[in-house]
Enzyme design. Structure first.
Site, PDB file in Angstrom:
ATOM      1  N   GLY A  46       0.783  -1.170   0.001  1.00 10.11           N
ATOM      2  CA  GLY A  46      -0.070   0.068   0.080  1.00 10.11           C
ATOM      3  C   GLY A  46       0.819   1.306  -0.064  1.00 10.11           C
ATOM      4  O   GLY A  46       1.988   1.112   0.421  1.00 10.11           O
ATOM      5  N   GLN A  51       3.054   9.864   1.059  1.00  9.54           N
ATOM      6  CA  GLN A  51       4.347   9.285   1.127  1.00  9.54           C
ATOM      7  C   GLN A  51       5.097   9.447  -0.109  1.00  9.54           C
ATOM      8  O   GLN A  51       6.684   9.417   0.076  1.00  9.54           O
ATOM      9  CB  GLN A  51       4.113   7.737   1.222  1.00  9.54           C
ATOM     10  CG  GLN A  51       3.587   7.322   2.595  1.00  9.54           C
ATOM     11  CD  GLN A  51       3.634   6.066   2.546  1.00  9.54           C
ATOM     12  OE1 GLN A  51       2.680   5.157   2.194  1.00  9.54           O
ATOM     13  NE2 GLN A  51       4.377   5.289   3.157  1.00  9.54           N
ATOM     14  N   CYS A  90       6.149  -0.068   7.594  1.00  8.35           N
ATOM     15  CA  CYS A  90       5.791   1.234   6.625  1.00  8.35           C
ATOM     16  C   CYS A  90       6.956   1.558   5.893  1.00  8.35           C
ATOM     17  O   CYS A  90       8.149   1.858   6.327  1.00  8.35           O
ATOM     18  CB  CYS A  90       5.343   2.440   7.701  1.00  8.35           C
ATOM     19  SG  CYS A  90       4.720   3.799   6.520  1.00  8.35           S
ATOM     20  N   LEU A  91       6.684   1.917   4.500  1.00  7.09           N
ATOM     21  CA  LEU A  91       7.774   2.520   3.515  1.00  7.09           C
ATOM     22  C   LEU A  91       8.357   3.708   3.951  1.00  7.09           C
ATOM     23  O   LEU A  91       9.526   3.847   3.648  1.00  7.09           O
ATOM     24  CB  LEU A  91       7.232   2.444   2.066  1.00  7.09           C
ATOM     25  CG  LEU A  91       6.765   1.288   1.339  1.00  7.09           C
ATOM     26  CD1 LEU A  91       6.075   1.542   0.095  1.00  7.09           C
ATOM     27  CD2 LEU A  91       8.086   0.336   1.259  1.00  7.09           C
ATOM     28  N   HIS A 132      -4.475   1.612   7.594  1.00 11.48           N
ATOM     29  CA  HIS A 132      -3.046   1.924   7.646  1.00 11.48           C
ATOM     30  C   HIS A 132      -2.800   3.345   6.545  1.00 11.48           C
ATOM     31  O   HIS A 132      -2.336   4.228   6.995  1.00 11.48           O
ATOM     32  CB  HIS A 132      -2.127   0.966   7.429  1.00 11.48           C
ATOM     33  CG  HIS A 132      -0.425   1.262   7.223  1.00 11.48           C
ATOM     34  ND1 HIS A 132       0.282   1.032   8.167  1.00 11.48           N
ATOM     35  CD2 HIS A 132       0.161   2.132   6.464  1.00 11.48           C
ATOM     36  CE1 HIS A 132       1.729   1.516   7.760  1.00 11.48           C
ATOM     37  NE2 HIS A 132       1.419   2.351   6.812  1.00 11.48           N
ATOM     38  N   GLU A 133      -3.440   3.053   5.506  1.00 11.74           N
ATOM     39  CA  GLU A 133      -3.037   4.068   4.281  1.00 11.74           C
ATOM     40  C   GLU A 133      -3.948   5.329   4.572  1.00 11.74           C
ATOM     41  O   GLU A 133      -3.451   6.359   4.494  1.00 11.74           O
ATOM     42  CB  GLU A 133      -3.569   3.466   3.105  1.00 11.74           C
ATOM     43  CG  GLU A 133      -2.635   2.270   2.351  1.00 11.74           C
ATOM     44  CD  GLU A 133      -0.988   2.401   2.616  1.00 11.74           C
ATOM     45  OE1 GLU A 133      -0.799   3.663   2.698  1.00 11.74           O
ATOM     46  OE2 GLU A 133      -0.492   1.352   2.944  1.00 11.74           O
ATOM     47  N   HIS A 136      -2.338   7.470   6.920  1.00 13.96           N
ATOM     48  CA  HIS A 136      -1.420   8.639   6.308  1.00 13.96           C
ATOM     49  C   HIS A 136      -2.043   9.838   5.944  1.00 13.96           C
ATOM     50  O   HIS A 136      -1.638  10.800   5.947  1.00 13.96           O
ATOM     51  CB  HIS A 136      -0.651   7.705   4.972  1.00 13.96           C
ATOM     52  CG  HIS A 136       0.343   7.035   5.445  1.00 13.96           C
ATOM     53  ND1 HIS A 136       1.300   7.619   6.017  1.00 13.96           N
ATOM     54  CD2 HIS A 136       0.636   5.513   5.143  1.00 13.96           C
ATOM     55  CE1 HIS A 136       2.349   6.337   6.502  1.00 13.96           C
ATOM     56  NE2 HIS A 136       1.872   5.281   5.596  1.00 13.96           N
TER      57      HIS A 136
HETATM   58 NI    NI Z   1       2.768   3.388   5.747  1.00  8.78          NI
END
Ligand code: NI
Length: 176
Positions: A46, A51, A90-91, A132-133, A136
């Site tokens: 995701g 991000q 998380c990236l 989660h997204e 963000h």
């Molecule tokens: Ni993330």
């Protein structure tokens, strides 16, 4: 198509509440394509627009377990039930994993890249990715709600994923 730079925790854009999108135009569709390419190249499941330093309410998701690519604009959770606790990464927080409590089943509404209204029902891991997204988009990172936060070096992670893949098909340690 291009792979975009993923900003890391500490970048102010990750703390902003992202702006709703009024209309998905060609330029935003190109951004969505780039976000998808970035997600796949970085082995994420995701990615949210903040991000890649774009403060707009756009997410891409692929649970790598059958959901396929889902791009959702202005996502909104309209129904949620049950709970699940499981690991997340998380990236934007490379190397860290922690356990996060999430709703187990959700209904998400939004629009697709062609401005068509969509309603998606998700449960388990896919529901976790959406939550989660969407966090963000509200300026929140999973580390704010994670317990048992741990740092796993990339080479350790590859070994863990390999062992898990021998045992059972598992995708839950991929970053979101
Ligand atoms: Ni993330």
């Amino acid at each position: 198509m291009a792979v975009l730079d993923v900003v890391k925790a500490g970048h102010p854009v990750l703390k902003q509440v992202a702006e709703p999108v009024e209309h998905v135009n060609k330029k935003l569709r190109a951004l969505i394509d780039d976000m998808a390419e970035t997600m796949y190249k970085t082995e994420g499941v995701g990615l949210a627009a903040p991000q890649v330093a774009v403060s707009k309410r756009i997410i891409v998701v692929d649970d790598q377990a059958g959901s396929g690519l889902i791009a959702l604009i202005n996502p909104e959770i309209t129904h949620a039930e049950g709970s699940q606790v499981g690991p997340e990464g998380c990236l934007s927080v490379p190397g860290y994993f922690g356990d996060v409590e999430r709703f187990n089943k959700i209904t998400v509404k939004g629009i697709d890249p062609h401005n068509k209204k969509v309603t998606i029902k998700a449960e388990g891991f896919l529901a976790r990715i959406f939550q989660h997204e969407i966090d963000h988009l509200e300026g929140h990172l999973f580390i704010e709600k994670a317990t048992n936060l741990r740092l796993i070096a990339r080479n350790c992670l590859i070994i863990i994923l390999y062992v898990l893949s021998l045992w059972e098909h598992q995708t839950f340690l991929f970053p979101l």
